[in-house]
Design an enzyme around this catalytic site. Structure first.
Site, short mmCIF file in Angstrom:
data_model
loop_
_atom_site.label_atom_id
_atom_site.label_comp_id
_atom_site.label_asym_id
_atom_site.label_seq_id
_atom_site.Cartn_x
_atom_site.Cartn_y
_atom_site.Cartn_z
N THR A 12 38.97 33.71 42.13
CA THR A 12 39.36 32.43 42.73
C THR A 12 38.50 32.22 43.97
O THR A 12 38.21 33.16 44.71
CB THR A 12 40.86 32.38 43.09
OG1 THR A 12 41.12 33.29 44.16
CG2 THR A 12 41.73 32.71 41.88
N GLY A 13 38.08 30.96 44.19
CA GLY A 13 37.14 30.71 45.28
C GLY A 13 35.80 31.37 44.98
O GLY A 13 35.18 31.98 45.85
N GLY A 14 35.34 31.20 43.74
CA GLY A 14 34.10 31.85 43.32
C GLY A 14 32.88 30.95 43.42
O GLY A 14 31.80 31.33 42.98
N SER A 16 31.52 29.76 46.27
CA SER A 16 30.86 29.77 47.58
C SER A 16 31.02 31.15 48.23
O SER A 16 31.92 31.90 47.87
CB SER A 16 31.52 28.69 48.47
OG SER A 16 31.05 28.74 49.79
N GLY A 17 30.13 31.45 49.16
CA GLY A 17 30.31 32.60 50.03
C GLY A 17 30.56 33.93 49.33
O GLY A 17 29.82 34.33 48.41
N ILE A 18 31.61 34.61 49.75
CA ILE A 18 31.94 35.95 49.25
C ILE A 18 32.25 35.92 47.75
O ILE A 18 31.79 36.79 46.99
CB ILE A 18 33.14 36.51 50.05
CG1 ILE A 18 32.70 36.80 51.50
CG2 ILE A 18 33.72 37.75 49.37
CD1 ILE A 18 33.86 37.03 52.47
N GLY A 19 33.01 34.93 47.31
CA GLY A 19 33.36 34.84 45.90
C GLY A 19 32.14 34.62 45.02
O GLY A 19 32.01 35.23 43.95
N TYR A 150 46.26 31.63 60.49
CA TYR A 150 45.35 32.29 59.54
C TYR A 150 45.62 33.80 59.49
O TYR A 150 45.78 34.39 58.42
CB TYR A 150 43.91 32.02 59.95
CG TYR A 150 42.86 32.72 59.11
CD1 TYR A 150 42.52 32.25 57.85
CD2 TYR A 150 42.20 33.85 59.59
CE1 TYR A 150 41.55 32.88 57.08
CE2 TYR A 150 41.22 34.49 58.83
CZ TYR A 150 40.91 34.01 57.59
OH TYR A 150 39.94 34.64 56.83
#
Ligand code: NAP
Length: 249
Positions: A12-14, A16-19, A150
């Site tokens: 999930t959240g793949g 951008s960035g780390i994903g 957060y």
């Protein structure tokens, strides 16, 4: 050595960035990867970048119907999930005096509620040997001004890994937490208004980090690979911090 040969992975959240870096690495390691995110344009770019053995499923982790659609597609196409990287997350800087109910609900809806149901709804597709990786943050155990909401979400994520390790042990499913420190991804730019402010934020982090620089998404992906693969077969319930020493010394 190919570490994830023929594994079916959901990130999930793949987009951008780390994903995204993790999706790239996992495909290089032999996996077939499903990536999610809300913005179709970013998903399309990610699929083009990765190039093979990847599928994008647009969706918001805080929406039950989107999660149901994601897992229905994975079930129909692959029938199982070997690795779940529950990684979607958002941050809005707010000091306690500025916190609103809307900010609180938005942050918890994505980072906590969305993550919990991302895991719960994946479980029917997971079997013995599967690995679940939860993206927390060193913010979950370190005080930082304007990070209260957060950080609380990330502490909740770390807590889930403890409970779920015990709840899922009889099914042979390992659950671990991955806690990045300051990592150079678009989430850094989203925390400020101007490019100058973003550069200052990066410089402030770099000055505070023992290794003298922000992390690269690929360095977090390398830790995710360890937790995803059988290289970590005796690792359960941990928090693996990858932070250049920021919260360690
Ligand atoms: P990023 O580049 O902004 O990536 C965030 C990803 O999450 C994007 O793919 C984004 O796509 C997705 N996302 C956000 N809200 C979503 C939602 N409601 N439903 C589905 N997907 C959603 O940031 P990142 O740095 O890679 O962050 C990844 C994770 O690492 C987050 O959980 C973050 O809290 C954590 N983390 C990052 C750092 C850091 O310094 N970078 C440090 C510690 C922890 P859409 O926006 O299109 O939905």
């Amino acid at each position: 050595m190919i570490r994830l040969k023929d594994k079916v992975v959901v990130i999930t959240g793949g987009s951008s960035g780390i994903g995204l870096a993790t999706a790239q690495r996992f495909v290089e390691e032999g996996a077939y990867v499903y990536i999610t995110g809300r913005r179709q344009g970013e998903l399309d770019k990610a699929v083009a970048l990765i190039g093979r053995n990847v599928a994008a499923v647009q969706g918001d982790v805080s929406k039950q119907e989107d999660l149901d659609r994601l897992y229905a597609k994975v079930k129909a196409e692959k029938g199982r999930i070997d690795v779940l990287f529950a990684n979607s997350g958002i941050i809005e800087h707010k000091t306690i005096d500025a916190v609103t109910m809307e900010h609180f609900d938005k942050t918890f809806d994505v980072n906590v509620r969305g993550l919990l149901f991302s895991v719960q709804k994946a479980l029917p597709l997971m079997s013995s040997g599967a690995s679940i990786i939860l993206t927390s943050s060193i913010a979950g155990y370190k005080g930082m001004p304007a990070h209260g909401t957060y950080s609380a979400t990330k502490a909740a994520v770390r807590s889930f890994a403890r409970t779920w390790t015990l709840e899922l042990k009889d099914r042979g499913i390992r659950v671990n937490t991955l806690s990045p420190g300051a990592t150079d991804t678009p989430i850094i730019d989203g925390q400020v208004q101007t490019k100058e402010q973003a550069a200052a934020l990066r410089a402030n982090f770099a000055a505070a980090i023992p290794l003298g620089r922000l992390g690269r998404a690929e360095e977090i992906a390398a830790a995710a690979l360890f937790l995803a693969s059988d290289e970590s077969s005796y690792v359960a319930g941990i928090e693996l911090s990858v932070d250049g020493g920021l919260a360690q010394v």
